[in-house]
Design an enzyme around this catalytic site. Structure first.
Site, PDB file in Angstrom:
ATOM      1  N   ASP A   1      33.356  47.313  44.774  1.00 28.04           N
ATOM      2  CA  ASP A   1      34.559  48.094  44.261  1.00 28.04           C
ATOM      3  C   ASP A   1      34.662  48.077  42.786  1.00 28.04           C
ATOM      4  O   ASP A   1      34.856  46.575  42.038  1.00 28.04           O
ATOM      5  CB  ASP A   1      35.890  47.470  44.821  1.00 28.04           C
ATOM      6  CG  ASP A   1      37.195  48.296  43.958  1.00 28.04           C
ATOM      7  OD1 ASP A   1      37.076  49.304  42.952  1.00 28.04           O
ATOM      8  OD2 ASP A   1      38.029  48.312  44.467  1.00 28.04           O
TER       9      ASP A   1
ATOM     10  N   HIS B   1      44.682  46.600  47.819  1.00 31.46           N
ATOM     11  CA  HIS B   1      45.355  47.430  46.681  1.00 31.46           C
ATOM     12  C   HIS B   1      46.715  47.448  46.823  1.00 31.46           C
ATOM     13  O   HIS B   1      46.943  47.694  47.678  1.00 31.46           O
ATOM     14  CB  HIS B   1      44.659  48.498  46.118  1.00 31.46           C
ATOM     15  CG  HIS B   1      42.822  48.199  46.003  1.00 31.46           C
ATOM     16  ND1 HIS B   1      42.039  49.134  46.061  1.00 31.46           N
ATOM     17  CD2 HIS B   1      42.484  47.044  45.187  1.00 31.46           C
ATOM     18  CE1 HIS B   1      40.883  49.014  45.771  1.00 31.46           C
ATOM     19  NE2 HIS B   1      41.153  47.213  45.485  1.00 31.46           N
TER      20      HIS B   1
ATOM     21  N   HIS C   1      40.521  34.489  42.068  1.00 34.24           N
ATOM     22  CA  HIS C   1      41.008  35.884  42.071  1.00 34.24           C
ATOM     23  C   HIS C   1      42.678  36.255  43.100  1.00 34.24           C
ATOM     24  O   HIS C   1      43.368  37.182  43.008  1.00 34.24           O
ATOM     25  CB  HIS C   1      39.930  36.716  42.150  1.00 34.24           C
ATOM     26  CG  HIS C   1      39.991  37.727  43.208  1.00 34.24           C
ATOM     27  ND1 HIS C   1      39.765  36.642  45.167  1.00 34.24           N
ATOM     28  CD2 HIS C   1      39.718  38.932  44.361  1.00 34.24           C
ATOM     29  CE1 HIS C   1      39.260  37.398  45.727  1.00 34.24           C
ATOM     30  NE2 HIS C   1      39.753  38.605  45.377  1.00 34.24           N
TER      31      HIS C   1
ATOM     32  N   ALA D   1      44.238  34.201  47.410  1.00 32.23           N
ATOM     33  CA  ALA D   1      44.540  33.521  47.918  1.00 32.23           C
ATOM     34  C   ALA D   1      43.256  33.894  48.790  1.00 32.23           C
ATOM     35  O   ALA D   1      43.201  32.777  49.379  1.00 32.23           O
ATOM     36  CB  ALA D   1      45.966  33.937  48.864  1.00 32.23           C
TER      37      ALA D   1
END
Length: 397
Positions: free
Chosen positions: A74, A163, A326, A328
């Site tokens: 991604d 997301h 970025h 957890a």
């Protein structure tokens, strides 16, 4: 904590977590990366976990080479957040209508807009290079050209997996809008194509892991990849900007009387490549599940759908190549989460959050992730916390 240094073949592995807490397969991936001939540094974030080729939560600095699998499939995935003039007192008791309005405005999962979004019609969205950006699609790999219509219609859409779009409150009761998405299907297909191309190159045949195949500077395959990589990173940035504008429009309409205002949007990639200079050397720095945390850089480190998130400011620690985590980070795979947890567990762990609570998102349950507070605590020399947020609405694909 500061970092722990673990020996590696070409470079030491700097880890902002206890090496003993990292799964064996992820540690092996880190050791594999440290064998690459082009590597100049490797920093490991506290949210590190197993990924394709390279771990999620790693920062790889190379000279004259880049590994497409170390960017992630991604390309340009990242976060955006904005503080609003609303407060908790402005919110209705039942948030289901607001969640529904967000879902109507922003397609989720594999969904797309019926027609491409016109950025000129979105309030407050300033895009000066829109036509130029789409014209440059003519220059990307022929293998994905047939996806142009889908790419235009998926601009401004969420996707699935981890997301999300969230309505959050900070500790002072201010409302924040937050979202997490990337380059959608077009970025994924570009990544897969170039990973396949890299694996065919002669210089990659003797690597310990074929998924670590690299492109070499000043070669046609590298130039082709760089072109497509940077275009996909731009797509991801525009995708989040369009979504945030759609989200803000929903909020304006739903809270007309409040005449909502918005502070500047904070946005950051966490799957990308940047050209940066360290110790007098120009390097290609790949952050896969890591954000840039240069001195004064604002960043976003989210937890899971039932915990909370942090707005942070970078401290400019060059030992981490000016990076931070970025999020957890997962502590178990999606399959393991589905085996371990039920929808009842999901309901319990997301109590107080207006969100999906069905079997389709059990793999995103908070229990599948590392505790975000501990992850933040392990990188106090990388970032300072600006705000702690707790979601009250979470939209998933």
């Amino acid at each position: 904590m500061s970092y722990v240094e673990v020996p590696g073949a070409k470079v030491p592995i700097r880890m902002w977590t206890d090496p003993a807490s990292v799964e064996d397969v992820a540690m092996q991936q880190l050791r594999n990366v440290a064998t690459l001939p082009w590597i100049k540094g490797l920093a490991v974030m506290p949210d590190v976990h197993f990924g394709k080729g390279a771990t999620v939560g790693s920062v790889i600095a190379m000279h004259g080479a880049v590994c497409p699998a170390a960017v992630g499939v991604d390309i340009g995935c990242g976060m955006s957040a904005v503080k609003t003039s609303l407060t908790a007192n402005d919110l209705p008791g039942d948030l289901s209508r607001l969640r529904s309005k967000i879902e109507q405005a922003i397609p989720v999962g594999r969904g797309m807009h019926a027609e491409p979004v016109d950025p000129g019609r979105l309030h407050g969205l300033e895009v000066t290079d829109w036509d130029d950006f789409w014209q440059r699609f003519d220059g990307v790999a022929d293998a994905v050209k047939f996806r142009q219509e889908r790419a235009t219609k998926q601009m401004g859409t969420l996707g699935a997996g981890n997301h999300f779009v969230e309505f959050c409150l900070d500790e002072a009761g201010s409302v924040w809008l937050m979202l997490h998405s990337g380059s959608r299907n077009i970025g994924n297909e570009l990544a897969d194509f170039h990973i396949g191309q890299a694996q065919k190159l002669p210089h990659n045949q003797d690597l310990v892991d074929r998924d670590l195949a690299v492109f070499i500077a000043d070669t046609p395959p590298m130039e082709a990849y760089r072109n497509d990589l940077f275009w996909a990173q731009e797509y991801a940035k525009h995708n989040r900007a369009v979504m945030m504008a759609l989200f803000q429009d929903v909020v304006r309409k739903e809270f007309k009387k409040a005449k909502v205002t918005f502070e500047p949007v904070i946005s950051c990639h966490h799957n990308y490549v940047a050209e940066e200079r360290y110790e007098g050397m120009d390097l290609l720095v790949t952050r896969k599940g890591a954000i840039r945390a240069g001195s004064g850089d604002f960043g976003i480190i989210p937890g899971s759908m039932g915990t909370g998130s942090y707005i942070v400011k970078g401290l400019g620690n060059e030992k981490s190549f000016n990076s931070a985590s970025h999020g957890a980070g997962r502590k178990m795979s999606r399959h393991a989460a589905k085996r371990r947890f039920s929808t009842k567990d999901l309901e319990e762990q997301t109590r107080g959050v207006e969100c999906r609570k069905d079997s389709g998102v059990v793999d995103e349950i908070p229990g599948a992730y590392k505790p975000i507070e501990k992850v933040i605590d392990q990188q106090r020399d990388l970032v300072e916390v600006v705000a702690k947020l707790k979601q009250v609405i979470c939209v998933k694909g």
